[in-house]
Design an enzyme around this catalytic site. Sequence first.
Site, PDB file in Angstrom:
ATOM      1  N   GLY A  60      28.087  30.445  44.816  1.00 30.51           N
ATOM      2  CA  GLY A  60      27.559  31.350  45.830  1.00 30.51           C
ATOM      3  C   GLY A  60      27.305  30.696  47.165  1.00 30.51           C
ATOM      4  N   TYR A  61      27.124  29.362  47.181  1.00 30.38           N
ATOM      5  CA  TYR A  61      26.956  28.685  48.471  1.00 30.38           C
ATOM      6  C   TYR A  61      28.321  28.523  49.128  1.00 30.38           C
ATOM      7  CZ  TYR A  61      26.153  25.374  52.134  1.00 30.38           C
ATOM      8  OH  TYR A  61      26.142  24.785  53.382  1.00 30.38           O
ATOM      9  N   ASN A 108      19.263  38.094  47.383  1.00 30.33           N
ATOM     10  CA  ASN A 108      20.571  38.392  47.966  1.00 30.33           C
ATOM     11  C   ASN A 108      21.206  39.586  47.263  1.00 30.33           C
ATOM     12  OD1 ASN A 108      23.401  37.746  46.599  1.00 30.33           O
ATOM     13  ND2 ASN A 108      21.904  36.350  45.669  1.00 30.33           N
ATOM     14  N   ARG A 109      21.923  40.374  48.074  1.00 36.50           N
ATOM     15  CA  ARG A 109      22.778  41.437  47.533  1.00 36.50           C
ATOM     16  C   ARG A 109      24.122  41.357  48.255  1.00 36.50           C
ATOM     17  NH1 ARG A 109      18.570  44.503  50.078  1.00 36.50           N
ATOM     18  NH2 ARG A 109      19.159  45.265  52.158  1.00 36.50           N
ATOM     19  N   PHE A 112      29.622  39.861  46.181  1.00 37.22           N
ATOM     20  CA  PHE A 112      30.914  39.163  46.053  1.00 37.22           C
ATOM     21  C   PHE A 112      31.750  39.251  47.333  1.00 37.22           C
ATOM     22  CE2 PHE A 112      31.369  39.584  41.090  1.00 37.22           C
ATOM     23  CZ  PHE A 112      30.377  38.641  40.927  1.00 37.22           C
ATOM     24  N   ASN A 136      34.429  29.666  39.969  1.00 37.32           N
ATOM     25  CA  ASN A 136      33.720  30.816  39.395  1.00 37.32           C
ATOM     26  C   ASN A 136      34.488  32.080  39.770  1.00 37.32           C
ATOM     27  OD1 ASN A 136      31.834  33.111  39.631  1.00 37.32           O
ATOM     28  ND2 ASN A 136      30.222  31.660  39.093  1.00 37.32           N
ATOM     29  N   ASN A 167      31.897  34.872  35.518  1.00 31.63           N
ATOM     30  CA  ASN A 167      30.604  35.361  35.989  1.00 31.63           C
ATOM     31  C   ASN A 167      30.475  36.848  35.695  1.00 31.63           C
ATOM     32  OD1 ASN A 167      28.241  35.965  37.316  1.00 31.63           O
ATOM     33  ND2 ASN A 167      29.170  35.887  39.360  1.00 31.63           N
ATOM     34  N   SER A 170      26.246  38.880  37.987  1.00 28.12           N
ATOM     35  CA  SER A 170      25.762  39.236  39.319  1.00 28.12           C
ATOM     36  C   SER A 170      25.167  40.635  39.272  1.00 28.12           C
ATOM     37  CB  SER A 170      26.896  39.217  40.341  1.00 28.12           C
ATOM     38  OG  SER A 170      26.451  39.862  41.519  1.00 28.12           O
ATOM     39  N   ASN A 172      24.810  42.468  41.808  1.00 30.42           N
ATOM     40  CA  ASN A 172      25.195  43.161  43.034  1.00 30.42           C
ATOM     41  C   ASN A 172      26.554  43.847  42.982  1.00 30.42           C
ATOM     42  OD1 ASN A 172      22.752  42.325  44.325  1.00 30.42           O
ATOM     43  ND2 ASN A 172      23.660  40.278  44.473  1.00 30.42           N
ATOM     44  N   THR A 173      27.199  43.820  41.816  1.00 36.15           N
ATOM     45  CA  THR A 173      28.404  44.616  41.595  1.00 36.15           C
ATOM     46  C   THR A 173      28.045  45.621  40.508  1.00 36.15           C
ATOM     47  OG1 THR A 173      29.921  42.843  42.238  1.00 36.15           O
ATOM     48  CG2 THR A 173      30.819  44.553  40.811  1.00 36.15           C
ATOM     49  N   LYS A 206      28.678  32.662  32.564  1.00 37.15           N
ATOM     50  CA  LYS A 206      27.394  32.663  33.282  1.00 37.15           C
ATOM     51  C   LYS A 206      26.648  33.959  33.020  1.00 37.15           C
ATOM     52  CE  LYS A 206      25.333  31.739  37.767  1.00 37.15           C
ATOM     53  NZ  LYS A 206      25.592  31.239  39.113  1.00 37.15           N
ATOM     54  N   ASN A 234      21.911  33.305  36.172  1.00 34.18           N
ATOM     55  CA  ASN A 234      22.107  33.883  37.500  1.00 34.18           C
ATOM     56  C   ASN A 234      20.748  34.318  38.067  1.00 34.18           C
ATOM     57  OD1 ASN A 234      23.463  35.233  39.731  1.00 34.18           O
ATOM     58  ND2 ASN A 234      25.256  35.322  38.403  1.00 34.18           N
ATOM     59  N   GLY A 255      15.310  30.982  43.281  1.00 36.72           N
ATOM     60  CA  GLY A 255      14.338  30.031  43.827  1.00 36.72           C
ATOM     61  C   GLY A 255      13.086  29.947  42.970  1.00 36.72           C
ATOM     62  N   GLY A 284      15.648  28.129  40.070  1.00 40.70           N
ATOM     63  CA  GLY A 284      14.363  27.598  40.524  1.00 40.70           C
ATOM     64  C   GLY A 284      14.198  26.098  40.415  1.00 40.70           C
ATOM     65  N   TYR A 305      20.854  26.026  43.956  1.00 40.16           N
ATOM     66  CA  TYR A 305      21.257  26.651  45.205  1.00 40.16           C
ATOM     67  C   TYR A 305      20.039  26.863  46.118  1.00 40.16           C
ATOM     68  CZ  TYR A 305      23.438  29.906  48.551  1.00 40.16           C
ATOM     69  OH  TYR A 305      23.900  30.523  49.682  1.00 40.16           O
TER      70      TYR A 305
HETATM   71  C1  LIG Z   1      22.879  33.811  48.435  1.00 42.44           C
HETATM   72  C2  LIG Z   1      23.268  33.620  47.007  1.00 42.44           C
HETATM   73  C3  LIG Z   1      24.565  33.951  46.607  1.00 42.44           C
HETATM   74  C4  LIG Z   1      24.951  33.770  45.277  1.00 42.44           C
HETATM   75  N1  LIG Z   1      26.222  34.077  44.923  1.00 42.44           N
HETATM   76  C5  LIG Z   1      26.633  33.846  43.636  1.00 42.44           C
HETATM   77  C6  LIG Z   1      27.980  34.076  43.264  1.00 42.44           C
HETATM   78  O1  LIG Z   1      28.830  34.472  44.069  1.00 42.44           O
HETATM   79  N2  LIG Z   1      28.317  33.863  41.959  1.00 42.44           N
HETATM   80  C7  LIG Z   1      27.419  33.397  41.027  1.00 42.44           C
HETATM   81  O2  LIG Z   1      27.791  33.190  39.869  1.00 42.44           O
HETATM   82  N3  LIG Z   1      26.133  33.148  41.376  1.00 42.44           N
HETATM   83  C8  LIG Z   1      25.728  33.350  42.651  1.00 42.44           C
HETATM   84  N4  LIG Z   1      24.428  33.083  43.001  1.00 42.44           N
HETATM   85  C9  LIG Z   1      23.475  32.629  41.957  1.00 42.44           C
HETATM   86  C10 LIG Z   1      23.300  31.111  41.928  1.00 42.44           C
HETATM   87  O3  LIG Z   1      24.510  30.478  41.584  1.00 42.44           O
HETATM   88  C11 LIG Z   1      22.208  30.705  40.917  1.00 42.44           C
HETATM   89  O4  LIG Z   1      22.636  31.063  39.619  1.00 42.44           O
HETATM   90  C12 LIG Z   1      20.868  31.360  41.180  1.00 42.44           C
HETATM   91  O5  LIG Z   1      20.629  31.473  42.571  1.00 42.44           O
HETATM   92  C13 LIG Z   1      19.698  30.607  40.544  1.00 42.44           C
HETATM   93  O6  LIG Z   1      19.604  29.286  41.036  1.00 42.44           O
HETATM   94  P1  LIG Z   1      18.619  28.855  42.245  1.00 42.44           P
HETATM   95  O7  LIG Z   1      17.241  29.379  41.895  1.00 42.44           O
HETATM   96  O8  LIG Z   1      18.686  27.363  42.281  1.00 42.44           O
HETATM   97  O9  LIG Z   1      19.156  29.475  43.466  1.00 42.44           O
HETATM   98  C14 LIG Z   1      24.019  33.264  44.325  1.00 42.44           C
HETATM   99  C15 LIG Z   1      22.720  32.919  44.743  1.00 42.44           C
HETATM  100  C16 LIG Z   1      22.338  33.092  46.061  1.00 42.44           C
HETATM  101  C17 LIG Z   1      20.941  32.720  46.472  1.00 42.44           C
END
Ligand SMILES: Cc1cc2nc3c(=O)[nH]c(=O)nc-3n(C[C@H](O)[C@H](O)[C@H](O)COP(=O)(O)O)c2cc1C
Length: 344
Positions: A60-61, A108-109, A112, A136, A167, A170, A172-173, A206, A234, A255, A284, A305
């Site tokens: 996602g980053y 985030n929403r 994809f 992914n 994956n 998510s 958001n889909t 995932k 996720n 987080g 987190g 992330y």
């Molecule tokens: C802005 C943002 C976008 C993300 N996009 C994806 C993504 O495209 N695919 C995915 O599998 N996870 C995505 N994630 C989820 C992260 O990979 C991770 O599983 C989740 O944020 C929990 O970890 P963290 O608390 O360290 O952020 C996204 C997270 C954030 C914050």
Amino acid sequence: MTFYSLLRPLVFALEGEAAHRLSLAALKRLPLSHAAPNDPLLATRVAGLDFPNPVGLAAGYDKDGEVPTKMLALGFGFAEVGTLTPLPQAGNPRPRLFRLVEDKAVINRMGFNNGGQEAAVPRLAAVQGRGIIGINIGANKDAVDRNADYATGVRRMAPLASYLTVNISSPNTPGLRALQDEGALAELLAAVRAALPQNGPPVFLKVAPDLEPADIDAIARLSKGQVDALIVSNTTISRPPLASRFAGETGGLSGAPLKSLAQQRMIDFAKATGGAIPLIGAGGIASAQDAYARIRAGASLIQIYSALVYEGPGLARRINTGLAALLRRDGFASITDAVGVDVR
Ligand SMILES: Cc1cc2nc3c(=O)[nH]c(=O)nc-3n(C[C@H](O)[C@H](O)[C@H](O)COP(=O)(O)O)c2cc1C
């Protein structure tokens, strides 16, 4: 004081997505090429891959695979690009990325947003072999046959991936997470295996943290022999108490407020899988202590992330240094020796 603590006010003055884009642009231009040497204690083998350290960049980053080698140079042991869908996709309308500063969290929403798999192929081909780069994959929002989208992703990206992540978590889909249901998951995994070329890369799955015990048992059972690792987890659609004005925004929460839920799900999956499938912890993690606790709960690797937003690009190195010290303090000779010691 780190360099990032000086830069942080500037980064936070920008709107969330603008700050994200700026960080990618800066990384692209930075002459980072040599990864820092790793403490040999941190080297670990998971799913047939040799990781120099267990701290990975979560998906996602770097959705389009623009900076994976830069992330490795920052000290990450592996970088996961994506989610990449078969066709390019704009994602949801903005704003769609919110920093909950008081909570050290993100909602985030995005939905994809990505340039599509085809466009990423040359970029990923150019960095192949320069470290562990996972890809992914997901389904397009308007896909008629979601399983066919995953099969397309597997066929197209397998030759370039150190590992593939399917994956299905998510939020958001619309409807995507229903693929975690038992019948749907069995079909999806069969489609993925059928699409995987001979000698293809390992396949990771995932999952969401918002699962009931019966879901966890079903996922663990169906995954045996079909996936090479589970990524737990996720973002969450649940809302623990939050202080920020963005608390009511729709989307996935990540987080600090996700930490205890993701830690609990790691324990749940460790028990449900009984060590039969390697687990990768995400959610987190912001310090060496967090990483160590996740490993002791069953994680063979971890990913981060959201904490990068608050702690800056030196975080992977700091976690690795601290983690090696914690392992030594407790008499562990390797990561593997510490995996799951708290759940046995
Ligand atoms: C802005 C943002 C976008 C993300 N996009 C994806 C993504 O495209 N695919 C995915 O599998 N996870 C995505 N994630 C989820 C992260 O990979 C991770 O599983 C989740 O944020 C929990 O970890 P963290 O608390 O360290 O952020 C996204 C997270 C954030 C914050």
